[in-house]
Design an enzyme around this catalytic site. Structure first.
Site, PDB file in Angstrom:
ATOM      1  N   HIS A   1       0.830  -1.200   0.000  1.00 39.15           N
ATOM      2  CA  HIS A   1       0.000   0.000   0.000  1.00 39.15           C
ATOM      3  C   HIS A   1       0.867   1.253   0.000  1.00 39.15           C
ATOM      4  O   HIS A   1       2.049   1.199   0.293  1.00 39.15           O
ATOM      5  CB  HIS A   1      -0.962   0.026   1.203  1.00 39.15           C
ATOM      6  CG  HIS A   1      -0.285   0.097   2.533  1.00 39.15           C
ATOM      7  ND1 HIS A   1      -0.123  -0.996   3.344  1.00 39.15           N
ATOM      8  CD2 HIS A   1       0.265   1.129   3.211  1.00 39.15           C
ATOM      9  CE1 HIS A   1       0.491  -0.638   4.457  1.00 39.15           C
ATOM     10  NE2 HIS A   1       0.748   0.654   4.405  1.00 39.15           N
TER      11      HIS A   1
ATOM     12  N   GLU B   1      -3.634   3.446   1.846  1.00 37.43           N
ATOM     13  CA  GLU B   1      -3.972   3.571   3.267  1.00 37.43           C
ATOM     14  C   GLU B   1      -4.167   5.050   3.556  1.00 37.43           C
ATOM     15  O   GLU B   1      -3.246   5.849   3.418  1.00 37.43           O
ATOM     16  CB  GLU B   1      -2.836   3.028   4.134  1.00 37.43           C
ATOM     17  CG  GLU B   1      -3.032   3.267   5.612  1.00 37.43           C
ATOM     18  CD  GLU B   1      -1.805   2.913   6.425  1.00 37.43           C
ATOM     19  OE1 GLU B   1      -1.565   3.581   7.448  1.00 37.43           O
ATOM     20  OE2 GLU B   1      -1.051   1.980   6.026  1.00 37.43           O
TER      21      GLU B   1
ATOM     22  N   GLU C   1      -2.512  10.823 -11.041  1.00 36.28           N
ATOM     23  CA  GLU C   1      -2.332  10.862 -12.489  1.00 36.28           C
ATOM     24  C   GLU C   1      -3.205   9.787 -13.113  1.00 36.28           C
ATOM     25  O   GLU C   1      -3.222   8.641 -12.656  1.00 36.28           O
ATOM     26  CB  GLU C   1      -0.862  10.598 -12.846  1.00 36.28           C
ATOM     27  CG  GLU C   1      -0.603  10.606 -14.334  1.00 36.28           C
ATOM     28  CD  GLU C   1       0.849  10.298 -14.685  1.00 36.28           C
ATOM     29  OE1 GLU C   1       1.286  10.712 -15.769  1.00 36.28           O
ATOM     30  OE2 GLU C   1       1.545   9.661 -13.860  1.00 36.28           O
TER      31      GLU C   1
ATOM     32  N   HIS D   1       3.006  11.589  -7.041  1.00 37.93           N
ATOM     33  CA  HIS D   1       1.610  11.313  -7.331  1.00 37.93           C
ATOM     34  C   HIS D   1       1.346   9.820  -7.285  1.00 37.93           C
ATOM     35  O   HIS D   1       2.267   9.010  -7.252  1.00 37.93           O
ATOM     36  CB  HIS D   1       1.211  11.862  -8.705  1.00 37.93           C
ATOM     37  CG  HIS D   1       2.001  11.268  -9.833  1.00 37.93           C
ATOM     38  ND1 HIS D   1       3.152  11.853 -10.312  1.00 37.93           N
ATOM     39  CD2 HIS D   1       1.833  10.138 -10.561  1.00 37.93           C
ATOM     40  CE1 HIS D   1       3.648  11.106 -11.291  1.00 37.93           C
ATOM     41  NE2 HIS D   1       2.865  10.063 -11.454  1.00 37.93           N
TER      42      HIS D   1
END
Length: 130
Positions: free
Chosen positions: A5, A56, A122, A74
């Site tokens: 994550h 998360e 993005e 990003h």
């Protein structure tokens, strides 16, 4: 090894959950409160954590804003039709910060959206076979 994550600190958990689930179409996979540490974790994603990387969202109780800094870039999401995705995100209340078009110095079609805390996501249009 695999990526599990990416953690983002958020200032308003409910606003962030609405953005990631309703605007970007992810699912809330699990949420846990930690009263002793005064924070809440919420995991969102498109697939099961056992097989897919997720995000998360960490809400530290009472902290409503963060300085995003200059180190984070990003999160990238693949989309089949970037114009349809941008239209749907805009109609759902998402903020488009770069309209669809070819990336600078390339041909890949991209766009950017900002989440409620200003993190950039993005959108990358998948290449069509043919």
């Amino acid at each position: 090894m695999r990526i599990l994550h990416t953690m983002l600190r958020v200032g308003d958990l409910q606003k962030s959950l609405r953005f990631y689930t309703e605007v970007l179409g992810m699912r809330l996979l699990r949420q846990m409160e930690f009263p002793d540490g005064e924070f809440t974790l919420a995991f969102v994603g498109y697939g099961d954590e056992a097989h897919d990387a997720v995000i998360e969202l960490t809400y530290n109780w009472g902290v409503n804003e963060y300085d995003l800094g200059t180190g984070f870039g990003h999160i990238a999401l693949g989309v089949d039709d970037i114009h349809t995705a941008v239209d749907r995100i805009r109609a759902s209340g998402g903020e488009i910060v770069r309209e669809p078009g070819p990336m600078k110095h390339g041909t890949t079609v991209i766009a950017f959206v900002a989440d409620p805390d200003g993190y950039r996501i993005e959108l990358i249009e998948h290449k069509r076979a043919g």
